[in-house]
Design a protein around this motif. Structure first.
Motif, PDB file in Angstrom:
ATOM      1  N   LYS A 160       0.826  -1.207   0.000  1.00  0.00           N
ATOM      2  CA  LYS A 160       0.000   0.000   0.000  1.00  0.00           C
ATOM      3  C   LYS A 160       0.863   1.262   0.000  1.00  0.00           C
ATOM      4  O   LYS A 160       0.630   2.181  -0.791  1.00  0.00           O
ATOM      5  CB  LYS A 160      -0.917   0.003   1.234  1.00  0.00           C
ATOM      6  CG  LYS A 160      -1.696   1.296   1.432  1.00  0.00           C
ATOM      7  CD  LYS A 160      -2.514   1.258   2.710  1.00  0.00           C
ATOM      8  CE  LYS A 160      -3.212   2.592   2.940  1.00  0.00           C
ATOM      9  NZ  LYS A 160      -4.002   2.581   4.202  1.00  0.00           N
ATOM     10  N   ASN A 161       1.848   1.330   0.873  1.00  0.00           N
ATOM     11  CA  ASN A 161       2.641   2.551   1.009  1.00  0.00           C
ATOM     12  C   ASN A 161       3.949   2.528   0.229  1.00  0.00           C
ATOM     13  O   ASN A 161       4.841   3.323   0.491  1.00  0.00           O
ATOM     14  CB  ASN A 161       2.904   2.836   2.491  1.00  0.00           C
ATOM     15  CG  ASN A 161       1.657   3.319   3.196  1.00  0.00           C
ATOM     16  OD1 ASN A 161       0.829   4.019   2.614  1.00  0.00           O
ATOM     17  ND2 ASN A 161       1.495   2.934   4.450  1.00  0.00           N
ATOM     18  N   THR A 162       4.043   1.615  -0.730  1.00  0.00           N
ATOM     19  CA  THR A 162       5.140   1.627  -1.696  1.00  0.00           C
ATOM     20  C   THR A 162       4.588   2.166  -3.006  1.00  0.00           C
ATOM     21  O   THR A 162       3.495   1.799  -3.419  1.00  0.00           O
ATOM     22  CB  THR A 162       5.705   0.217  -1.908  1.00  0.00           C
ATOM     23  OG1 THR A 162       6.247  -0.259  -0.667  1.00  0.00           O
ATOM     24  CG2 THR A 162       6.812   0.207  -2.958  1.00  0.00           C
ATOM     25  N   SER A 163       5.338   3.040  -3.639  1.00  0.00           N
ATOM     26  CA  SER A 163       4.910   3.595  -4.921  1.00  0.00           C
ATOM     27  C   SER A 163       5.604   2.852  -6.053  1.00  0.00           C
ATOM     28  O   SER A 163       6.571   2.125  -5.842  1.00  0.00           O
ATOM     29  CB  SER A 163       5.266   5.088  -4.985  1.00  0.00           C
ATOM     30  OG  SER A 163       6.653   5.279  -4.747  1.00  0.00           O
ATOM     31  N   LEU A 271      14.186   0.586   6.375  1.00  0.00           N
ATOM     32  CA  LEU A 271      13.845   1.670   5.469  1.00  0.00           C
ATOM     33  C   LEU A 271      13.444   2.922   6.235  1.00  0.00           C
ATOM     34  O   LEU A 271      12.770   2.850   7.264  1.00  0.00           O
ATOM     35  CB  LEU A 271      12.696   1.240   4.540  1.00  0.00           C
ATOM     36  CG  LEU A 271      13.106   0.631   3.207  1.00  0.00           C
ATOM     37  CD1 LEU A 271      13.905  -0.649   3.394  1.00  0.00           C
ATOM     38  CD2 LEU A 271      11.895   0.386   2.322  1.00  0.00           C
ATOM     39  N   PHE A 272      13.853   4.050   5.709  1.00  0.00           N
ATOM     40  CA  PHE A 272      13.517   5.343   6.308  1.00  0.00           C
ATOM     41  C   PHE A 272      11.996   5.492   6.366  1.00  0.00           C
ATOM     42  O   PHE A 272      11.288   5.245   5.385  1.00  0.00           O
ATOM     43  CB  PHE A 272      14.126   6.471   5.472  1.00  0.00           C
ATOM     44  CG  PHE A 272      13.971   7.832   6.085  1.00  0.00           C
ATOM     45  CD1 PHE A 272      14.857   8.266   7.064  1.00  0.00           C
ATOM     46  CD2 PHE A 272      12.947   8.668   5.682  1.00  0.00           C
ATOM     47  CE1 PHE A 272      14.713   9.525   7.635  1.00  0.00           C
ATOM     48  CE2 PHE A 272      12.799   9.927   6.253  1.00  0.00           C
ATOM     49  CZ  PHE A 272      13.683  10.357   7.228  1.00  0.00           C
ATOM     50  N   ALA A 273      11.493   5.850   7.553  1.00  0.00           N
ATOM     51  CA  ALA A 273      10.074   6.128   7.817  1.00  0.00           C
ATOM     52  C   ALA A 273       9.186   4.885   7.786  1.00  0.00           C
ATOM     53  O   ALA A 273       7.963   5.004   7.753  1.00  0.00           O
ATOM     54  CB  ALA A 273       9.517   7.185   6.854  1.00  0.00           C
ATOM     55  N   ASP A 274       9.773   3.689   7.815  1.00  0.00           N
ATOM     56  CA  ASP A 274       8.981   2.460   7.786  1.00  0.00           C
ATOM     57  C   ASP A 274       8.460   2.162   9.188  1.00  0.00           C
ATOM     58  O   ASP A 274       9.184   1.664  10.052  1.00  0.00           O
ATOM     59  CB  ASP A 274       9.833   1.294   7.283  1.00  0.00           C
ATOM     60  CG  ASP A 274       9.012   0.050   7.002  1.00  0.00           C
ATOM     61  OD1 ASP A 274       7.870  -0.046   7.509  1.00  0.00           O
ATOM     62  OD2 ASP A 274       9.494  -0.834   6.270  1.00  0.00           O
ATOM     63  N   ASP A 275       7.172   2.450   9.428  1.00  0.00           N
ATOM     64  CA  ASP A 275       6.617   2.317  10.779  1.00  0.00           C
ATOM     65  C   ASP A 275       6.392   0.865  11.179  1.00  0.00           C
ATOM     66  O   ASP A 275       6.194   0.568  12.354  1.00  0.00           O
ATOM     67  CB  ASP A 275       5.307   3.102  10.904  1.00  0.00           C
ATOM     68  CG  ASP A 275       4.227   2.646   9.922  1.00  0.00           C
ATOM     69  OD1 ASP A 275       4.565   1.872   8.996  1.00  0.00           O
ATOM     70  OD2 ASP A 275       3.069   3.057  10.073  1.00  0.00           O
ATOM     71  N   PHE A 276       6.417  -0.078  10.213  1.00  0.00           N
ATOM     72  CA  PHE A 276       6.272  -1.494  10.548  1.00  0.00           C
ATOM     73  C   PHE A 276       7.570  -2.093  11.060  1.00  0.00           C
ATOM     74  O   PHE A 276       7.561  -2.981  11.908  1.00  0.00           O
ATOM     75  CB  PHE A 276       5.814  -2.277   9.307  1.00  0.00           C
ATOM     76  CG  PHE A 276       4.347  -2.584   9.289  1.00  0.00           C
ATOM     77  CD1 PHE A 276       3.413  -1.612   9.611  1.00  0.00           C
ATOM     78  CD2 PHE A 276       3.881  -3.846   8.938  1.00  0.00           C
ATOM     79  CE1 PHE A 276       2.060  -1.881   9.592  1.00  0.00           C
ATOM     80  CE2 PHE A 276       2.531  -4.127   8.922  1.00  0.00           C
ATOM     81  CZ  PHE A 276       1.612  -3.142   9.251  1.00  0.00           C
ATOM     82  N   TYR A 277       8.680  -1.622  10.555  1.00  0.00           N
ATOM     83  CA  TYR A 277       9.953  -2.291  10.818  1.00  0.00           C
ATOM     84  C   TYR A 277      11.013  -1.378  11.446  1.00  0.00           C
ATOM     85  O   TYR A 277      12.202  -1.580  11.267  1.00  0.00           O
ATOM     86  CB  TYR A 277      10.470  -2.926   9.515  1.00  0.00           C
ATOM     87  CG  TYR A 277       9.525  -3.987   9.006  1.00  0.00           C
ATOM     88  CD1 TYR A 277       9.414  -5.222   9.644  1.00  0.00           C
ATOM     89  CD2 TYR A 277       8.684  -3.747   7.915  1.00  0.00           C
ATOM     90  CE1 TYR A 277       8.522  -6.194   9.202  1.00  0.00           C
ATOM     91  CE2 TYR A 277       7.787  -4.712   7.470  1.00  0.00           C
ATOM     92  CZ  TYR A 277       7.714  -5.928   8.121  1.00  0.00           C
ATOM     93  OH  TYR A 277       6.832  -6.886   7.688  1.00  0.00           O
ATOM     94  N   SER A 303       6.060  10.339   4.889  1.00  0.00           N
ATOM     95  CA  SER A 303       5.530   9.700   6.091  1.00  0.00           C
ATOM     96  C   SER A 303       5.262   8.214   5.880  1.00  0.00           C
ATOM     97  O   SER A 303       4.525   7.605   6.647  1.00  0.00           O
ATOM     98  CB  SER A 303       4.236  10.403   6.515  1.00  0.00           C
ATOM     99  OG  SER A 303       3.294  10.367   5.461  1.00  0.00           O
ATOM    100  N   ARG A 304       5.867   7.643   4.847  1.00  0.00           N
ATOM    101  CA  ARG A 304       5.699   6.206   4.569  1.00  0.00           C
ATOM    102  C   ARG A 304       7.079   5.652   4.263  1.00  0.00           C
ATOM    103  O   ARG A 304       8.051   6.402   4.095  1.00  0.00           O
ATOM    104  CB  ARG A 304       4.744   6.009   3.397  1.00  0.00           C
ATOM    105  CG  ARG A 304       5.044   6.881   2.153  1.00  0.00           C
ATOM    106  CD  ARG A 304       5.908   6.199   1.140  1.00  0.00           C
ATOM    107  NE  ARG A 304       6.167   6.988  -0.065  1.00  0.00           N
ATOM    108  CZ  ARG A 304       6.660   6.478  -1.176  1.00  0.00           C
ATOM    109  NH1 ARG A 304       6.953   5.190  -1.246  1.00  0.00           N
ATOM    110  NH2 ARG A 304       6.901   7.256  -2.225  1.00  0.00           N
ATOM    111  N   GLN A 305       7.188   4.308   4.184  1.00  0.00           N
ATOM    112  CA  GLN A 305       8.499   3.748   3.883  1.00  0.00           C
ATOM    113  C   GLN A 305       9.018   4.315   2.558  1.00  0.00           C
ATOM    114  O   GLN A 305       8.292   4.383   1.574  1.00  0.00           O
ATOM    115  CB  GLN A 305       8.460   2.213   3.824  1.00  0.00           C
ATOM    116  CG  GLN A 305       7.656   1.625   2.679  1.00  0.00           C
ATOM    117  CD  GLN A 305       6.275   1.206   3.107  1.00  0.00           C
ATOM    118  OE1 GLN A 305       5.817   1.577   4.176  1.00  0.00           O
ATOM    119  NE2 GLN A 305       5.594   0.412   2.281  1.00  0.00           N
ATOM    120  N   ALA A 306      10.263   4.739   2.558  1.00  0.00           N
ATOM    121  CA  ALA A 306      10.859   5.364   1.372  1.00  0.00           C
ATOM    122  C   ALA A 306      11.276   4.283   0.384  1.00  0.00           C
ATOM    123  O   ALA A 306      12.448   3.894   0.300  1.00  0.00           O
ATOM    124  CB  ALA A 306      12.052   6.222   1.778  1.00  0.00           C
TER     125      ALA A 306
END
Length: 350
Positions: A160-163, A271-277, A303-306
């Protein structure tokens, strides 16, 4: 017995939405309809879904497509490419803006923004990429069969938060051939990631199984001993160093759920800003007021994993030629990288 078997948990731990099953009929096999033969060997398989798979060319006998009424004989080898996408009732077409990167009669390449879920599931029944694709296809062809819309041509997904880039098939033939390429790991997939820390080596390969965390079901974990999960291989090389974070290119050899995120955490570089890990806090660098404020500003921008799926390449289902697609970094990642470049320049001046 199947030569390749997977439990449901491991089957779900993949961004590749087709799995392959191989069955070998023994010498005593009596003539038996192929759909009934497979129903007795694949958990949860229905006759209707198996017949759809046969008609779509997703079932091969001795390397060739067959019809529904084919009867299994002694020593036949049966290969089934099984759709692993979650079952859903209806996909409601929704007018959702889509960034169509490329389209022809066989495939659609979409540049997915961060924050968009790929397909409907628990808690996300609307607003997904497939809801938008359903609307897009109906606008192009109002007579399109409603039953063709659910999971239309989806052979892989990204978080979801990967582009980044994602391919969908527009025909049964394209779906089958793309599914095979994803399963065989011949699809070219390159990601750009900003990770915490200064990697020791300029390049490397991470080999560790990826599977669900045994306690927290939404999380995945690296299992380097291979005692859980599925084999996962990530190649990486450093693109640019910013003292406390590093810009890397990751090339996937396999496609497990959260693979890059889990592998980079495994080697100590979430990963930068990765709130899961664990990447959504300061991992590297002395915590003082100006630095903390700088990092918080970066978190506010991205605000999401970079992580961005930059490159996608595969053999075209009709032409047989290799085609490759690339897309630029999204604005949030671009801004954060520029801020880190500026920060490093400031440190050098000091």
């Amino acid at each position: 017995m199947a030569d390749e078997t997977d439990n449901i948990e491991d089957r779900e731990s993949s961004d590749e939405l087709y799995e392959r099953f191989v069955f070998n009929a023994d010498k005593g096999q009596e003539p038996y309809r192929i759909d009934k033969f497979l129903m007795n060997r694949i958990d949860g398989a229905t006759r209707n879904k198996l017949q759809q798979a046969i008609n779509s060319g997703l079932v091969l006998v001795n390397g060739k497509e067959v019809k529904q009424n084919y009867k299994i004989k002694a020593f036949d080898q049966i290969i089934v490419y099984s759709d692993l996408t979650p079952e859903s009732t209806d996909i409601v077409p929704e007018n959702i803006p889509l960034n169509i990167h490329y389209e022809d009669d066989d495939v659609i390449i979409v540049n997915k923004p961060a924050g968009m879920v790929v397909h409907p599931g628990s808690g996300n029944y609307t607003g997904t990429l497939l809801n938008g694709i359903a609307y897009y296809l109906q606008q192009k062809n109002p007579s399109i069969n409603e039953e063709a819309l659910p999971r239309f041509g989806l052979v892989h997904r990204i978080d979801k938060n990967t582009s980044g880039l994602l391919v969908l098939a527009k025909t049964d033939k394209a779906m089958r051939l793309l599914a095979k390429q994803f399963y065989d790991h011949t699809v070219k997939r390159e990601y750009i990631a900003l990770v915490w820390g200064d990697l020791v080596e300029d390049e490397g390969t991470i080999i560790a199984h990826v599977g669900r965390n045994l306690r927290f079901r939404k999380l995945f974990e690296a299992y380097p001993e291979g005692d859980h999960g599925k084999e996962a291989i990530t190649h990486y090389n450093v693109l640019e160093r910013f003292n406390y974070v590093t810009l890397v290119r990751c090339v996937l050899e396999t496609g497990r759920t959260h693979q890059i995120r889990v592998h980079m955490k495994h080697i100590g570089h979430p990963l930068f800003a990765d709130d899961f890990y664990g990447g959504d806090k300061i991992v590297k660098g002395t915590i003082f007021s100006k630095y903390k404020q700088f990092v918080d500003n970066c978190f506010a921008i991205c605000s999401r994993q970079a992580l961005h799926a930059k490159t996608l390449g595969f053999i075209h289902p009709s032409t047989g030629e290799e085609i490759n697609f690339e897309t630029e970094l999204p604005d949030d990642m671009h801004q954060v990288i520029e801020k880190w470049r500026g920060y490093v320049k400031t440190l050098k001046k000091e």
